[in-house]
Design an enzyme around this catalytic site. Structure first.
Site, short mmCIF file in Angstrom:
data_model
loop_
_atom_site.label_atom_id
_atom_site.label_comp_id
_atom_site.label_asym_id
_atom_site.label_seq_id
_atom_site.Cartn_x
_atom_site.Cartn_y
_atom_site.Cartn_z
N HIS A 97 -0.67 7.44 -12.06
CA HIS A 97 -2.05 7.48 -12.55
C HIS A 97 -2.67 8.86 -12.40
O HIS A 97 -2.28 9.63 -11.53
CB HIS A 97 -2.95 6.52 -11.75
CG HIS A 97 -2.37 5.16 -11.53
ND1 HIS A 97 -2.15 4.65 -10.27
CD2 HIS A 97 -1.95 4.21 -12.41
CE1 HIS A 97 -1.63 3.43 -10.37
NE2 HIS A 97 -1.49 3.14 -11.67
N HIS A 99 -5.91 10.32 -10.90
CA HIS A 99 -6.97 9.91 -9.98
C HIS A 99 -8.15 10.88 -10.07
O HIS A 99 -8.01 11.98 -10.57
CB HIS A 99 -6.41 9.83 -8.56
CG HIS A 99 -5.58 8.60 -8.31
ND1 HIS A 99 -5.85 7.70 -7.31
CD2 HIS A 99 -4.49 8.12 -8.96
CE1 HIS A 99 -4.96 6.71 -7.35
NE2 HIS A 99 -4.11 6.94 -8.33
N HIS A 115 -8.73 5.62 -9.24
CA HIS A 115 -8.28 5.93 -10.60
C HIS A 115 -9.40 6.62 -11.38
O HIS A 115 -10.56 6.24 -11.26
CB HIS A 115 -7.88 4.64 -11.34
CG HIS A 115 -6.65 3.99 -10.78
ND1 HIS A 115 -6.03 2.93 -11.39
CD2 HIS A 115 -5.91 4.29 -9.69
CE1 HIS A 115 -4.96 2.59 -10.67
NE2 HIS A 115 -4.88 3.40 -9.64
N HIS A 123 -9.12 -1.84 -14.54
CA HIS A 123 -7.75 -1.34 -14.52
C HIS A 123 -6.89 -2.08 -15.54
O HIS A 123 -7.09 -3.27 -15.79
CB HIS A 123 -7.15 -1.52 -13.13
CG HIS A 123 -5.73 -1.03 -13.02
ND1 HIS A 123 -5.39 0.30 -13.07
CD2 HIS A 123 -4.55 -1.71 -12.93
CE1 HIS A 123 -4.08 0.42 -12.98
NE2 HIS A 123 -3.54 -0.78 -12.90
N HIS A 132 -8.55 2.07 -17.28
CA HIS A 132 -9.06 3.35 -16.80
C HIS A 132 -8.44 4.47 -17.63
O HIS A 132 -7.27 4.36 -18.05
CB HIS A 132 -8.69 3.56 -15.33
CG HIS A 132 -9.22 2.50 -14.41
ND1 HIS A 132 -8.48 2.01 -13.35
CD2 HIS A 132 -10.42 1.87 -14.39
CE1 HIS A 132 -9.23 1.11 -12.71
NE2 HIS A 132 -10.39 0.99 -13.32
N ASP A 135 -5.07 5.39 -16.31
CA ASP A 135 -4.00 4.39 -16.20
C ASP A 135 -2.82 4.75 -17.10
O ASP A 135 -2.85 4.53 -18.31
CB ASP A 135 -4.53 3.00 -16.57
CG ASP A 135 -5.48 2.46 -15.53
OD1 ASP A 135 -5.54 3.03 -14.43
OD2 ASP A 135 -6.16 1.46 -15.84
N HIS A 174 3.05 6.37 -7.05
CA HIS A 174 2.94 5.33 -6.03
C HIS A 174 4.29 4.83 -5.54
O HIS A 174 5.30 4.91 -6.25
CB HIS A 174 2.13 4.15 -6.59
CG HIS A 174 0.67 4.44 -6.72
ND1 HIS A 174 -0.24 4.19 -5.72
CD2 HIS A 174 -0.04 5.00 -7.73
CE1 HIS A 174 -1.45 4.57 -6.11
NE2 HIS A 174 -1.37 5.07 -7.33
N ARG A 191 0.76 5.92 -1.71
CA ARG A 191 0.86 7.10 -2.57
C ARG A 191 1.96 8.01 -2.02
O ARG A 191 1.88 8.43 -0.87
CB ARG A 191 -0.49 7.82 -2.61
CG ARG A 191 -1.61 6.86 -3.02
CD ARG A 191 -2.99 7.47 -2.92
NE ARG A 191 -4.00 6.49 -3.36
CZ ARG A 191 -5.24 6.78 -3.70
NH1 ARG A 191 -5.67 8.03 -3.64
NH2 ARG A 191 -6.07 5.82 -4.09
#
Ligand code: CU
Ligand code: ZN
Length: 202
Positions: A97, A99, A115, A123, A132, A135, A174, A191
């Protein structure tokens, strides 16, 4: 010639002492000077929509994860994203993603915030209408610990003046898989790598 050389050898230590610095200090300073990072975007500059950007991912402490994510204008509009990551320990799907904060300073990378969600929606997966802006779904990692992702999104911009600009944001890989529906993060787990999106010129 010989005499000059001799003189120089005699005077060299004296000169260093007179400067008040030890020899190692004097020598160390020059190579230690940091090279200025290239900065493409100036206030009011014209690089905006046609600029490119890159994020270099570095894995959490104790991992060998590295990555590079390139952002460039897509010919038909939107932003084309090319991501390459390596150094993972095995095959799997890993949430990926943009962020909201370009800050990878905390060991767990929570400093990168949530996000990137400039319009306040829910999401989702990269193909969902409601998602998002950050995403991007998952990167598929192979047995060799490497993988790549290529995508075009119209929810992000390379223009630093736009609210949905990707410049200066964080990129997070992630530990787990984004299920593309759990709120607010797809339940993608911790993360494991982080990078900051930086504008650069061609
Ligand atoms: Cu994320
Ligand atoms: Zn999201």
């Amino acid at each position: 010639m010989n005499r000059l050389k001799w003189l120089a050898l005699m005077l060299l230590p004296m000169g260093l002492v007179a400067c008040g610095g030890g020899q190692t200090e004097e020598v160390a300073q020059e190579p230690a000077a940091p090279e200025p990072a290239p900065v493409a975007v100036e206030p009011g500059g014209s690089t905006g929509e046609t600029g490119q950007a890159i994020a270099r991912l570095v894995g959490a402490a104790g991992t060998e994860i590295r990555g590079e994510v390139a952002f460039e204008p897509a010919p038909g509009g939107g932003v084309h994203i090319s991501a390459f990551v390596s150094g993972l320990e095995g095959a799997g799907e890993h949430g990926f993603h943009i962020h909201e904060t370009g800050d990878c300073s905390s060991p767990d990378f929570k400093s990168a915030g949530g996000h990137f969600n400039p319009v306040g929606t829910i999401h989702g997966g990269p193909d969902d209408e409601e998602r998002h802006a950050g995403d991007l779904g998952n990167i598929s990692i192979g047995d060799n610990g490497s993988g790549e992702l290529h995508a075009i999104t119209t929810l992000l911009s390379l223009d630093p003046n736009e609210a949905n600009s990707v410049i200066g944001k964080g990129v997070i890989l992630h530990a787990g898989t984004d299920d593309l529906e759990s709120q607010p993060t797809g339940a993608a787990g911790g993360r494991i790598a982080c990078g900051v999106v930086e504008a650069h010129s061609l």
